[in-house]
Design an enzyme around this catalytic site. Structure first.
Site, PDB file in Angstrom:
ATOM      1  CG  HIS A 301       7.074  -1.640  77.597  1.00 16.47           C
ATOM      2  ND1 HIS A 301       7.750  -0.534  77.741  1.00 16.47           N
ATOM      3  CD2 HIS A 301       7.602  -2.599  78.122  1.00 16.47           C
ATOM      4  CE1 HIS A 301       8.763  -0.728  77.705  1.00 16.47           C
ATOM      5  NE2 HIS A 301       9.044  -2.166  78.190  1.00 16.47           N
ATOM      6  N   GLY A 302       2.704  -1.521  75.691  1.00 15.96           N
ATOM      7  CA  GLY A 302       1.322  -2.148  75.796  1.00 15.96           C
ATOM      8  C   GLY A 302       0.178  -1.149  75.529  1.00 15.96           C
TER       9      GLY A 302
END
Length: 444
Positions: A301-302
């Site tokens: 996701h990041g």
């Protein structure tokens, strides 16, 4: 360009649908691939080039791998394909200044093909056009759902559509657009206002309202996109996998993530958790496998520390449920739902706030008795509550089981079509007036 852009809704989609319906069946994959590349290129020409290069290199490696009978050479070409996709995604996640549209999603789509063809669950695509259409199909390109190769590729050999499928698909598209524009984007204003005011200047009730607002915004934004993608798939003759199943009806964090972003969860289960050994190798190894999956999920996701923290916390609670809490939660239905409704918004706050110092400020507002916060703006939550209560209630109403039953029973009736028609033009009005944001998962 996104699925909720006016250029897409009034220019790209009508022209493409007309051409697609008139196009002979044997040419549809080529038309779909060209349209998908144009769709991607209108957002980023460089992103289109990355997509085209990624699927072409992967296709060549898979074709060569399939020609090899030796297990050594098959493993070698599988490793090359996986390394290429992982390196490309890692470069754009960690080193590049901008993320090509949809790369996190189509990378997993390509990796599914790599693993399925290596394990001979499915034959390679019959042509580069077929493989390209499977990879780049524009309804699912930017934010999924993530399709598994062995479940999907055969649909590109018989993608027949009909008036009834177009009608139902259009209904899903409008429902998804309404979720996005009318609920998610509106509650997103509340979360934006809280960020603008500053976390140190909000009251504890408003902090909790903000956590709820972000949680609902993210759900209806992503669920809205997924419904639009499913609807577009129906119009084109495809059945894309369901991506959401009312996660807030869950009685545990584990169940929540079986209902949330279903296609991603199933991908990690089939291609990471089970190959690591799943739950077949004892409790300690099971806990390790679960934690590994959630660390990778966070990083997917990041790259900022909050995503790793988010993954670690969810992994901890899922392991706790598997070995300690699960039986208790299953026996106490009300407590299990309260447990989910309490914990999930807190984890979404961690997901939302990338700066750890700001995250600490926010938690000092959520829990002022920890000593980090002071009582400020005591009545701010009442002002915001009066403005947004109707949108929270609307989100609750469409999440109830009765809403599903009403949709199944009445979606095709004239009153329902009239309501969908009205909702569509209200959405268009809000988009024209700038009361609209890009889909949140575009940034992942």
């Amino acid at each position: 360009m996104g699925l909720s852009d006016l250029n897409f809704l009034f220019r790209f989609l009508p022209v493409f649908l007309l051409l697609y319906i008139l196009c002979p069946l044997r040419y549809r994959n080529g038309l779909l691939l060209i349209a998908s590349l144009i769709f991607c290129g209108l957002g980023s020409v460089k992103g289109m080039a990355v997509l085209l290069g990624s699927l072409t290199v992967n296709y060549i490696l898979l074709r060569v791998m399939d020609l090899k009978s030796s297990s050594f050479w098959r493993r070698t070409f599988l490793s090359l394909a996986v390394f290429f996709q992982a390196a490309l995604l890692s470069y754009y996640k960690f080193a590049a200044s901008a993320l090509p549209p949809g790369i996190s999603f189509y990378t997993f789509t390509l990796l599914s093909a790599d693993f399925d063809i290596y394990h001979k669950r499915e034959m390679p695509a019959r042509s580069w056009l077929e493989f390209g259409a499977y990879t780049a199909m524009f309804p699912k390109l930017i934010s999924g759902p993530i399709t598994k190769y062995h479940d999907t590729i055969h649909q590109f050999r018989r993608s027949e559509t009909s008036g009834k499928r177009v009608e139902y698909g259009l209904s899903l598209l409008i429902a998804g657009l309404s979720f996005k524009v009318l609920i998610a984007d509106t509650l997103g204003i509340l979360w934006h206002d809280i960020q603008t005011v500053g976390f140190e200047s909000i009251s504890t009730p408003l902090a909790w309202m903000g956590a709820a607002a972000y949680s609902v915004q993210l759900l209806f934004d992503f669920q809205g996109y997924s419904l639009m993608a499913l609807g577009l798939g129906y119009m084109l003759g495809f059945e894309l996998p369901k991506n959401f199943d009312h996660p807030y009806r869950s009685g545990s964090i584990s169940e929540y993530y079986r209902r949330w972003h279903i296609s991603l969860g199933q991908w990690f289960r089939d291609y990471l958790y089970i190959p690591l050994g799943g739950s077949r190798m004892g409790s300690l190894r099971t806990a390790f496998n679960l934690l590994t999956v959630w660390i990778v999920t966070g990083i997917w996701h990041g790259v900022t520390p909050n995503f790793l923290l988010w993954g670690l916390i969810l992994g901890f609670f899922i392991i706790l449920e598997k070995f300690c809490l699960g039986s208790f939660l299953s026996r106490h239905t009300l407590l299990s739902h309260l447990y989910v409704w309490f914990l999930i918004p807190l984890t979404w706050v961690i997901f939302a706030i990338t700066d750890l110092r700001s995250l600490g400020f926010y938690f000092s507002r959520l829990f002022p008795f920890w000593g980090g916060g002071i009582a400020v703006n005591a009545g701010d939550w009442l002002r915001y509550g009066k403005t947004y209560i109707c949108f929270f209630l609307a989100a609750l109403a469409v999440s109830l089981p009765a809403a599903d039953r009403l949709w199944i029973k009445y979606w095709h009736t004239l009153p329902a079509k009239g309501l969908l028609f009205a909702l569509f033009w209200v959405c268009v009005y809000r988009i024209v007036n700038g009361l609209h944001n890009p889909f949140m998962y575009f940034s992942f």
